[in-house]
Write a protein that holds these residues in place. Structure first.
Motif, PDB file in Angstrom:
ATOM      1  N   ALA A 108      32.036  36.961  32.537  1.00 36.53           N
ATOM      2  CA  ALA A 108      31.770  36.722  33.961  1.00 36.53           C
ATOM      3  C   ALA A 108      32.957  37.145  34.829  1.00 36.53           C
ATOM      4  O   ALA A 108      32.777  37.725  35.908  1.00 36.53           O
ATOM      5  CB  ALA A 108      31.446  35.248  34.193  1.00 36.53           C
ATOM      6  N   ILE A 109      34.166  36.895  34.366  1.00 30.39           N
ATOM      7  CA  ILE A 109      35.346  37.304  35.137  1.00 30.39           C
ATOM      8  C   ILE A 109      35.436  38.829  35.196  1.00 30.39           C
ATOM      9  O   ILE A 109      35.743  39.411  36.243  1.00 30.39           O
ATOM     10  CB  ILE A 109      36.630  36.704  34.527  1.00 30.39           C
ATOM     11  CG1 ILE A 109      36.604  35.171  34.658  1.00 30.39           C
ATOM     12  CG2 ILE A 109      37.875  37.272  35.206  1.00 30.39           C
ATOM     13  CD1 ILE A 109      37.718  34.463  33.900  1.00 30.39           C
ATOM     14  N   ALA A 110      35.158  39.486  34.075  1.00 30.66           N
ATOM     15  CA  ALA A 110      35.149  40.956  34.061  1.00 30.66           C
ATOM     16  C   ALA A 110      34.106  41.493  35.032  1.00 30.66           C
ATOM     17  O   ALA A 110      34.337  42.486  35.738  1.00 30.66           O
ATOM     18  CB  ALA A 110      34.878  41.464  32.647  1.00 30.66           C
ATOM     19  N   ALA A 111      32.948  40.826  35.086  1.00 27.61           N
ATOM     20  CA  ALA A 111      31.889  41.242  36.007  1.00 27.61           C
ATOM     21  C   ALA A 111      32.357  41.123  37.457  1.00 27.61           C
ATOM     22  O   ALA A 111      32.131  42.015  38.276  1.00 27.61           O
ATOM     23  CB  ALA A 111      30.636  40.405  35.770  1.00 27.61           C
ATOM     24  N   LEU A 112      33.034  40.016  37.789  1.00 34.11           N
ATOM     25  CA  LEU A 112      33.561  39.851  39.145  1.00 34.11           C
ATOM     26  C   LEU A 112      34.579  40.936  39.474  1.00 34.11           C
ATOM     27  O   LEU A 112      34.637  41.433  40.602  1.00 34.11           O
ATOM     28  CB  LEU A 112      34.209  38.476  39.287  1.00 34.11           C
ATOM     29  CG  LEU A 112      33.294  37.251  39.185  1.00 34.11           C
ATOM     30  CD1 LEU A 112      34.124  35.974  39.211  1.00 34.11           C
ATOM     31  CD2 LEU A 112      32.267  37.238  40.308  1.00 34.11           C
ATOM     32  N   ALA A 113      35.368  41.322  38.472  1.00 32.60           N
ATOM     33  CA  ALA A 113      36.443  42.287  38.702  1.00 32.60           C
ATOM     34  C   ALA A 113      35.925  43.675  39.052  1.00 32.60           C
ATOM     35  O   ALA A 113      36.606  44.427  39.769  1.00 32.60           O
ATOM     36  CB  ALA A 113      37.345  42.367  37.470  1.00 32.60           C
ATOM     37  N   ILE A 114      34.727  44.030  38.571  1.00 35.42           N
ATOM     38  CA  ILE A 114      34.224  45.387  38.837  1.00 35.42           C
ATOM     39  C   ILE A 114      32.963  45.385  39.695  1.00 35.42           C
ATOM     40  O   ILE A 114      32.316  46.422  39.843  1.00 35.42           O
ATOM     41  CB  ILE A 114      33.958  46.150  37.523  1.00 35.42           C
ATOM     42  CG1 ILE A 114      32.785  45.523  36.732  1.00 35.42           C
ATOM     43  CG2 ILE A 114      35.211  46.225  36.666  1.00 35.42           C
ATOM     44  CD1 ILE A 114      32.232  46.439  35.659  1.00 35.42           C
ATOM     45  N   GLY A 115      32.611  44.223  40.247  1.00 29.12           N
ATOM     46  CA  GLY A 115      31.434  44.161  41.104  1.00 29.12           C
ATOM     47  C   GLY A 115      30.126  44.272  40.357  1.00 29.12           C
ATOM     48  O   GLY A 115      29.154  44.847  40.865  1.00 29.12           O
ATOM     49  N   CYS A 116      30.093  43.722  39.160  1.00 26.30           N
ATOM     50  CA  CYS A 116      28.896  43.787  38.307  1.00 26.30           C
ATOM     51  C   CYS A 116      28.052  42.524  38.496  1.00 26.30           C
ATOM     52  O   CYS A 116      28.575  41.413  38.577  1.00 26.30           O
ATOM     53  CB  CYS A 116      29.337  43.920  36.849  1.00 26.30           C
ATOM     54  SG  CYS A 116      28.096  43.491  35.618  1.00 26.30           S
TER      55      CYS A 116
END
Length: 433
Positions: A108-116
């Protein structure tokens, strides 16, 4: 080895597998903090931490996230590579079994980082139980508001989709994984374009493995400098390893990157099985070049192993003792890669098949003097000649075994049998390949 465990610190708490236990242990604090950060700040934090991909290549994670363009008009995707198929590797499996929510939080954090807004977890086909564990955790995370259309009341959307593979080793390669995820044949793609620019559904995509993403929540909550307190300058942090083969205590362990192999073998693995002598070992699964007893004090980090002529890979250490036949081991490893080759690239498809035939002949007692130059040519001509690293893994087995143990190959040919298994009858010449 004395250090505070990070990824394994909650393994003694069986409740951490569930949402309540994970939150009680501090879980999802990183996600809460990341929701209040700008996406570029999350990327920069991970860059500063020096976190490198734990799936094999060791590429800087924050740099990979930073490659994702945000102005294409297409959606962006996070894909979790949980297709853990490298022989000798099973540490991602145990990480998920014991703390699946840590993976979901990192995703989820990775998703926030790239706008996913939609992430996919690609699970190895044989990991049925691990799929069930993840399904339960995903359902709990949705029910608790940690995933879905309004994550923790932030208005942000992060959906996670679990996708089961069909049990193909090649789908651990990231572009073959993307093909499989799209419903196509699992074969690697030509690069460029790279997945960060044109990945899943021809859209910008970040692909990280399980262990990589499970480090992210702590980096957000504790900071980049905390993460760099362990490990080496260029290989910071800890690493999950799997040690197997001829050791007293095989298993999964968390180590500080840079720890000498001798320490891992003696203190964690309990030494070579039965007190016998160490002969050879693989640092990162069977696709990484073999090392010998002379390399016992090499540090387990990316730079030290590269200098020694091998790779950290998945950190799947397989130990061979003085009673093991290197030719027999090489034959078994090459047979695996020949079986798992997707057939797309001629050097891999044909080279791995012919290598198994020659190795079978040598190990079966019908080797010829000309076989050794043939094997050297095969290893040389397969290396860096294919779309993905499967051919490289095959050639690594061939090249390193011939480099470190040429006399063992020569003895097979001279004696007409395996010198370490005199009781094994040679294969009759009329049925030999």
């Amino acid at each position: 080895m004395t250090f505070e465990p990070r990824l394994t610190r909650n393994w003694s708490d069986p409740s951490a597998v569930g949402l309540d236990g994970y939150v009680a242990a501090g879980g999802y604090a990183g996600l809460r903090q990341a929701l209040g950060m700008a996406d570029a700040d999350i990327v920069e934090l991970v860059k500063t931490s020096g976190l490198r991909g734990r799936g094999g290549a060791g590429f800087p994670t924050g740099m990979k996230w930073g490659f994702v363009p945000r102005d294409t008009g297409k959606p962006t995707y996070v894909v979790v590579n949980f297709d853990e198929s490298e022989p000798g590797t099973c540490n991602n499996r145990e990480l998920v079994e014991r703390e699946p929510h840590r993976l979901l939080e990192g995703t989820a954090i990775a998703a926030l980082a790239i706008g996913c807004e939609t992430a996919f977890v690609y699970v190895r086909g044989e990991y049925l139980w691990q799929s069930i564990v993840l399904e339960r955790a995903i359902a709990e995370a949705y029910a608790g508001g940690y995933l879905g259309g309004d994550v923790l009341g932030s208005g942000m959307t992060v959906d996670v989709v679990l996708h089961r593979g069909a049990g193909a080793y090649i789908c651990g390669e990231e572009t073959a994984l993307l093909n499989s995820l799209e419903g196509l044949r699992g074969q690697p793609r030509l690069r460029p374009p790279f997945p960060a620019v044109e990945g899943l559904y021809a859209s910008p995509t970040v692909i990280n493995n399980v262990e990589t993403l499970m480090n992210v929540p702590d980096i957000v909550t504790r900071g980049a400098e905390w993460f760099r307190e362990l490990g080496t300058e260029k290989s910071p942090g800890t690493k999950m390893i799997t040690i197997s083969g001829k050791v007293e205590r095989p298993g999964n362990y968390e180590i500080e990157l840079g720890t000498p192999f001798r320490t891992v073998l003696e203190e964690l693995g309990g030494g070579v099985l039965g007190g016998r002598a160490l002969k050879a070992w693989t640092p990162g699964g069977s696709s990484t070049p073999l090392l010998t007893a002379e390399h016992i004090d090499v540090g387990l980090d990316y730079e030290s192993l590269a200098a020694a002529g091998s790779l950290l890979g998945t950190a799947a250490i397989m130990v061979m003792d003085e009673s093991d036949c290197v030719v027999d081991c090489a034959q078994r490893m090459v047979e695996f890669y020949a079986h798992e080759s997707c057939g797309k690239c001629t050097p891999c498809r044909e080279g791995s098949w012919w290598a198994t035939r020659v190795l079978e002949r040598i190990e079966g007692g019908n080797g010829k003097d000309a076989d050794l130059p043939v094997m050297r040519d095969l290893g040389k001509n397969m290396l860096f000649r294919a779309f993905c690293a499967l051919a490289d893994g095959t050639s690594s087995v061939i090249n390193s075994s011939l480099q470190h143990f040429p006399e063992e190959y020569e003895e097979h040919v001279r004696l007409g049998r395996c010198p370490l298994a005199p009781e094994r009858a040679p294969v009759p010449a009329e049925v030999a390949v």
